[in-house]
Design a protein around this motif. Structure first.
Motif, PDB file in Angstrom:
ATOM      1  N   LEU A   1       4.418  73.504 -53.584  1.00  0.00           N
ATOM      2  CA  LEU A   1       5.834  73.134 -53.521  1.00  0.00           C
ATOM      3  C   LEU A   1       6.154  72.315 -52.287  1.00  0.00           C
ATOM      4  O   LEU A   1       7.060  71.479 -52.305  1.00  0.00           O
ATOM      5  CB  LEU A   1       6.705  74.393 -53.545  1.00  0.00           C
ATOM      6  CG  LEU A   1       6.648  75.235 -54.817  1.00  0.00           C
ATOM      7  CD1 LEU A   1       7.553  76.450 -54.694  1.00  0.00           C
ATOM      8  CD2 LEU A   1       7.057  74.398 -56.018  1.00  0.00           C
ATOM      9  N   VAL A   2       5.459  72.580 -51.187  1.00  0.00           N
ATOM     10  CA  VAL A   2       5.692  71.861 -49.937  1.00  0.00           C
ATOM     11  C   VAL A   2       4.354  71.633 -49.239  1.00  0.00           C
ATOM     12  O   VAL A   2       3.345  72.264 -49.566  1.00  0.00           O
ATOM     13  CB  VAL A   2       6.637  72.641 -48.987  1.00  0.00           C
ATOM     14  CG1 VAL A   2       8.017  72.815 -49.609  1.00  0.00           C
ATOM     15  CG2 VAL A   2       6.049  73.982 -48.596  1.00  0.00           C
ATOM     16  N   ASP A   3       4.370  70.729 -48.277  1.00  0.00           N
ATOM     17  CA  ASP A   3       3.183  70.474 -47.448  1.00  0.00           C
ATOM     18  C   ASP A   3       3.313  71.095 -46.070  1.00  0.00           C
ATOM     19  O   ASP A   3       2.313  71.325 -45.390  1.00  0.00           O
ATOM     20  CB  ASP A   3       2.967  68.965 -47.276  1.00  0.00           C
ATOM     21  CG  ASP A   3       2.770  68.264 -48.602  1.00  0.00           C
ATOM     22  OD1 ASP A   3       2.041  68.799 -49.459  1.00  0.00           O
ATOM     23  OD2 ASP A   3       3.368  67.184 -48.797  1.00  0.00           O
ATOM     24  N   THR A   4       4.574  71.337 -45.647  1.00  0.00           N
ATOM     25  CA  THR A   4       4.827  71.829 -44.299  1.00  0.00           C
ATOM     26  C   THR A   4       5.762  73.032 -44.357  1.00  0.00           C
ATOM     27  O   THR A   4       6.767  73.002 -45.069  1.00  0.00           O
ATOM     28  CB  THR A   4       5.473  70.732 -43.429  1.00  0.00           C
ATOM     29  OG1 THR A   4       4.641  69.570 -43.438  1.00  0.00           O
ATOM     30  CG2 THR A   4       5.668  71.215 -42.000  1.00  0.00           C
ATOM     31  N   VAL A   5       5.412  74.067 -43.610  1.00  0.00           N
ATOM     32  CA  VAL A   5       6.297  75.217 -43.417  1.00  0.00           C
ATOM     33  C   VAL A   5       6.466  75.412 -41.917  1.00  0.00           C
ATOM     34  O   VAL A   5       5.481  75.566 -41.185  1.00  0.00           O
ATOM     35  CB  VAL A   5       5.745  76.502 -44.053  1.00  0.00           C
ATOM     36  CG1 VAL A   5       6.602  77.707 -43.650  1.00  0.00           C
ATOM     37  CG2 VAL A   5       5.700  76.369 -45.571  1.00  0.00           C
ATOM     38  N   THR A   6       7.704  75.396 -41.462  1.00  0.00           N
ATOM     39  CA  THR A   6       7.997  75.649 -40.058  1.00  0.00           C
ATOM     40  C   THR A   6       8.630  77.031 -39.933  1.00  0.00           C
ATOM     41  O   THR A   6       9.628  77.309 -40.606  1.00  0.00           O
ATOM     42  CB  THR A   6       8.947  74.592 -39.477  1.00  0.00           C
ATOM     43  OG1 THR A   6       8.338  73.300 -39.589  1.00  0.00           O
ATOM     44  CG2 THR A   6       9.237  74.880 -38.009  1.00  0.00           C
ATOM     45  N   ILE A   7       8.030  77.876 -39.124  1.00  0.00           N
ATOM     46  CA  ILE A   7       8.558  79.222 -38.901  1.00  0.00           C
ATOM     47  C   ILE A   7       9.223  79.258 -37.529  1.00  0.00           C
ATOM     48  O   ILE A   7       8.607  78.911 -36.517  1.00  0.00           O
ATOM     49  CB  ILE A   7       7.453  80.282 -39.000  1.00  0.00           C
ATOM     50  CG1 ILE A   7       6.912  80.324 -40.440  1.00  0.00           C
ATOM     51  CG2 ILE A   7       7.970  81.663 -38.584  1.00  0.00           C
ATOM     52  CD1 ILE A   7       5.793  81.324 -40.658  1.00  0.00           C
ATOM     53  N   ILE A   8      10.494  79.645 -37.526  1.00  0.00           N
ATOM     54  CA  ILE A   8      11.276  79.711 -36.290  1.00  0.00           C
ATOM     55  C   ILE A   8      11.625  81.157 -36.014  1.00  0.00           C
ATOM     56  O   ILE A   8      12.373  81.777 -36.769  1.00  0.00           O
ATOM     57  CB  ILE A   8      12.570  78.882 -36.394  1.00  0.00           C
ATOM     58  CG1 ILE A   8      12.247  77.442 -36.791  1.00  0.00           C
ATOM     59  CG2 ILE A   8      13.347  78.924 -35.086  1.00  0.00           C
ATOM     60  CD1 ILE A   8      13.479  76.593 -37.019  1.00  0.00           C
ATOM     61  N   LYS A   9      11.085  81.683 -34.947  1.00  0.00           N
ATOM     62  CA  LYS A   9      11.405  83.055 -34.539  1.00  0.00           C
ATOM     63  C   LYS A   9      12.564  82.997 -33.558  1.00  0.00           C
ATOM     64  O   LYS A   9      12.477  82.361 -32.512  1.00  0.00           O
ATOM     65  CB  LYS A   9      10.188  83.710 -33.890  1.00  0.00           C
ATOM     66  CG  LYS A   9      10.426  85.125 -33.362  1.00  0.00           C
ATOM     67  CD  LYS A   9       9.133  85.676 -32.746  1.00  0.00           C
ATOM     68  CE  LYS A   9       9.381  87.022 -32.074  1.00  0.00           C
ATOM     69  NZ  LYS A   9      10.169  86.905 -30.827  1.00  0.00           N
ATOM     70  N   ILE A  10      13.681  83.650 -33.930  1.00  0.00           N
ATOM     71  CA  ILE A  10      14.853  83.637 -33.070  1.00  0.00           C
ATOM     72  C   ILE A  10      15.090  85.033 -32.505  1.00  0.00           C
ATOM     73  O   ILE A  10      14.571  86.020 -33.039  1.00  0.00           O
ATOM     74  CB  ILE A  10      16.103  83.121 -33.819  1.00  0.00           C
ATOM     75  CG1 ILE A  10      16.498  84.087 -34.956  1.00  0.00           C
ATOM     76  CG2 ILE A  10      15.875  81.722 -34.343  1.00  0.00           C
ATOM     77  CD1 ILE A  10      17.803  83.715 -35.642  1.00  0.00           C
ATOM     78  N   PRO A  11      15.855  85.142 -31.421  1.00  0.00           N
ATOM     79  CA  PRO A  11      16.128  86.465 -30.845  1.00  0.00           C
ATOM     80  C   PRO A  11      16.757  87.398 -31.878  1.00  0.00           C
ATOM     81  O   PRO A  11      17.619  86.993 -32.663  1.00  0.00           O
ATOM     82  CB  PRO A  11      17.120  86.154 -29.710  1.00  0.00           C
ATOM     83  CG  PRO A  11      16.846  84.730 -29.351  1.00  0.00           C
ATOM     84  CD  PRO A  11      16.474  84.058 -30.624  1.00  0.00           C
ATOM     85  N   LYS A  12      16.319  88.641 -31.868  1.00  0.00           N
ATOM     86  CA  LYS A  12      16.851  89.621 -32.818  1.00  0.00           C
ATOM     87  C   LYS A  12      18.140  90.200 -32.256  1.00  0.00           C
ATOM     88  O   LYS A  12      18.154  91.293 -31.704  1.00  0.00           O
ATOM     89  CB  LYS A  12      15.816  90.721 -33.074  1.00  0.00           C
ATOM     90  CG  LYS A  12      14.624  90.226 -33.847  1.00  0.00           C
ATOM     91  CD  LYS A  12      13.714  91.376 -34.213  1.00  0.00           C
ATOM     92  CE  LYS A  12      12.536  90.859 -35.011  1.00  0.00           C
ATOM     93  NZ  LYS A  12      11.640  91.945 -35.416  1.00  0.00           N
ATOM     94  N   LYS A  13      19.181  89.426 -32.432  1.00  0.00           N
ATOM     95  CA  LYS A  13      20.493  89.824 -31.941  1.00  0.00           C
ATOM     96  C   LYS A  13      21.501  89.704 -33.067  1.00  0.00           C
ATOM     97  O   LYS A  13      21.423  88.781 -33.883  1.00  0.00           O
ATOM     98  CB  LYS A  13      20.941  88.913 -30.783  1.00  0.00           C
ATOM     99  CG  LYS A  13      20.134  89.068 -29.510  1.00  0.00           C
ATOM    100  CD  LYS A  13      20.723  88.200 -28.414  1.00  0.00           C
ATOM    101  CE  LYS A  13      22.120  88.647 -28.022  1.00  0.00           C
ATOM    102  NZ  LYS A  13      22.727  87.776 -26.994  1.00  0.00           N
ATOM    103  N   ARG A  14      22.460  90.607 -33.082  1.00  0.00           N
ATOM    104  CA  ARG A  14      23.525  90.541 -34.068  1.00  0.00           C
ATOM    105  C   ARG A  14      24.287  89.223 -33.957  1.00  0.00           C
ATOM    106  O   ARG A  14      24.806  88.704 -34.951  1.00  0.00           O
ATOM    107  CB  ARG A  14      24.473  91.742 -33.857  1.00  0.00           C
ATOM    108  CG  ARG A  14      25.717  91.766 -34.723  1.00  0.00           C
ATOM    109  CD  ARG A  14      25.413  91.961 -36.185  1.00  0.00           C
ATOM    110  NE  ARG A  14      26.622  92.206 -36.954  1.00  0.00           N
ATOM    111  CZ  ARG A  14      26.740  91.983 -38.252  1.00  0.00           C
ATOM    112  NH1 ARG A  14      25.711  91.496 -38.932  1.00  0.00           N
ATOM    113  NH2 ARG A  14      27.870  92.238 -38.887  1.00  0.00           N
ATOM    114  N   ASP A  15      24.324  88.646 -32.751  1.00  0.00           N
ATOM    115  CA  ASP A  15      25.005  87.372 -32.545  1.00  0.00           C
ATOM    116  C   ASP A  15      24.449  86.289 -33.468  1.00  0.00           C
ATOM    117  O   ASP A  15      25.187  85.416 -33.920  1.00  0.00           O
ATOM    118  CB  ASP A  15      24.817  86.871 -31.106  1.00  0.00           C
ATOM    119  CG  ASP A  15      25.255  87.879 -30.063  1.00  0.00           C
ATOM    120  OD1 ASP A  15      25.115  89.084 -30.311  1.00  0.00           O
ATOM    121  OD2 ASP A  15      25.714  87.448 -28.998  1.00  0.00           O
TER     122      ASP A  15
END
Length: 498
Positions: A297-311
């Motif tokens: 389905l795609v050639d690229t997957v970018t995984i973004i880990k963000i702070p685990k905050k309710r904000d």
């Protein structure tokens, strides 16, 4: 069907074949929107009590009538004007807050019944007309909610339209509550996502959304709208040995498989973005990557880990795309890599800033073992604009709260970065985020209230086809209490390719 007045007919759904439009296909965040799923605030939102608000993932209790009449109805009118204008053109004046709202009620004879702006409650009503599906759904929901057998029998007495309302709101027509409401169902983005011509069903992280996932599963697998896509529905697998693990291990990110649509963006035709957040686990992100690569389905997957905050909650609360070369985002998470390089010894040993929890890894199909680490969110987004989307103009970033303290964080909390693109350069957001609106003006965008834009359309001064570079502001005093913006309140099913 005992009451099928609001049903979306299969004839209507196939009426687009003359112009060769598919029912489902999304390959960007900014292609002209042609069909989407929404859910208008239902009576369940008016049943949220303060003691349970946060358990049900609401930040506050809302004034339901105001949310509907003064706010969400404008969202619907804007969507209809852009996607299905014949339903609303010439009638805006009589569809204001003082109307009886029959036009906006999926169970009413006067409901607008569009095959472009589709309320998920209508789809649920449609499939509940099937006796087998109806029986299974009642049993499944009563099992989840641990109701009595007599309640199952009672539910079977209602017609499909009313039964759909009960399953969503948790309450009977006489306002008796059978089980918890689903106040988050207005955020249709979180139940599924379209990846080109496939549908990824999501797995909510919180118990309060279990019934939503079940309803969505039944709809996608049983409604005629999705009949041609049954072999293109992707379900995220659980860890196959999860039931053998101790409870403490089951809840770890490395074994849990939870994912919500606010953490998934089909950012370009061959590029999928997945957030790892408070609601989406790394394990789920890896499973999705494996599946979309295996299905080509795609050639690229970018995984973004963000702070685990309710904000933050999801990646679409910290950035969304406005135009091929324009993004809106939270400045404090924009260039964390550059800030890290500038730190002196004292800063190095100081308590870690939450922005350091933002990490970006990009995976290329066939080279998954050699991911590319990207230091800054802005670098990633600029690269997408230039190399995935072919932007020829300089890439622009518009910052939440105009990047002024304390408005950046304040307005991000009320979804300044959570915008829905109706087409390239035309987005919908909340009117309460005034500093962000100012930043849009400085970037050359017109900022206009939804009501005034509708008046302009009605006069014929402009049209959805002609406007460009526009930030449309929805009334949002009550909607913003729910902690989700226009991006969250939409599940695009069809966009034009850009």
């Amino acid at each position: 069907m005992k009451n099928g007045k609001q049903a979306i007919s299969t004839d209507t759904l196939t009426s687009e074949t003359a112009v060769a439009l598919p029912r489902i296909n999304v390959s960007s965040e900014i292609g002209t929107l042609k069909r989407l799923l929404i859910h208008s605030p239902d009576r369940g939102l008016g049943k949220v009590v303060p003691s349970k608000a946060q358990d049900w993932l609401f930040e506050d209790i809302v004034h339901l009538d105001m949310m509907r009449r003064d706010e969400y109805d404008y969202y619907v009118k804007i969507l209809l004007y852009f996607l299905d204008p014949d339903k609303v053109r010439g009638n805006v004046a009589k569809l204001g807050p003082t109307s009886d709202r029959s036009f906006f009620k999926p169970d009413h004879d006067d409901y607008f019944r569009s095959d472009r702006v589709v309320d998920i409650q209508c789809l649920l009503s449609d499939i509940l007309a099937d006796e087998v599906i109806r029986t299974r759904m009642i049993a499944a929901i009563c099992g989840i909610e641990r109701t009595s057998f007599r309640t199952q029998q009672q539910l079977n007495q209602y017609d499909p339209v009313e039964l759909a309302k009960i399953m969503i709101s948790g309450s009977l027509p006489n306002e008796t509550m059978l089980f918890a409401p689903l106040p988050n169902f207005i955020f249709t983005r979180d139940i599924g996502i379209v990846i080109n011509d496939h549908i990824l069903l999501n797995k909510p992280a919180k118990l309060a959304r279990t019934r939503e996932a079940l309803l969505a599963q039944y709809i996608f697998f049983n409604h005629p709208l999705f009949a041609d896509y049954q072999d293109k529905i992707i379900e995220i697998p659980d860890n196959e040995h999860a039931f053998l693990l101790p409870d403490a291990d089951i809840n770890r990110d490395v074994t849990r498989s939870t994912l919500e649509g606010g953490d998934v963006m089909m950012i370009a035709k061959r590029h999928l973005m997945i957030g790892v957040s408070e609601r989406t686990t790394l394990y789920a992100a890896q499973q999705v990557m494996r599946l979309v690569f295996s299905k080509n389905l795609v050639d690229t997957v970018t995984i973004i880990k963000i702070p685990k905050k309710r904000d933050y909650m999801h990646i679409d609360t910290i950035f969304t795309q406005v135009k091929r070369n324009v993004w809106v985002l939270l400045a404090s998470l924009a260039r964390t890599g550059d800030e890290a390089k500038k730190r002196d010894v004292i800063h190095f040993f100081a308590p870690k800033d939450v922005s350091e929890d933002l990490k970006i890894l990009q995976f290329i199909k066939g080279l998954e073992h050699k991911p590319i680490e990207i230091e800054n969110l802005e670098d990633l987004l600029a690269d997408i604009s230039k190399n995935d989307l072919g932007a020829t103009e300089p890439v622009q970033f518009i910052y939440s709260g105009n990047n002024e303290f304390p408005f950046g964080a304040r307005e991000q909390w009320t979804d300044s970065c959570n915008l829905l693109a109706l087409k390239d350069g035309v987005v919908v957001g909340y009117d309460r985020n005034q500093k962000t609106a100012e930043a849009f003006r400085r970037a050359g965008f017109e900022v206009i209230e939804a009501a005034k834009l509708l008046e302009r359309f009605e006069r014929g001064d402009s049209s959805p086809d002609t406007i460009e570079n526009t930030f449309i502001m929805l009334p949002s005093a009550e909607l913003s209490r729910a902690r989700g913006g226009s991006h969250c309140m939409s599940l695009p099913l069809l966009r034009e390719e850009i």
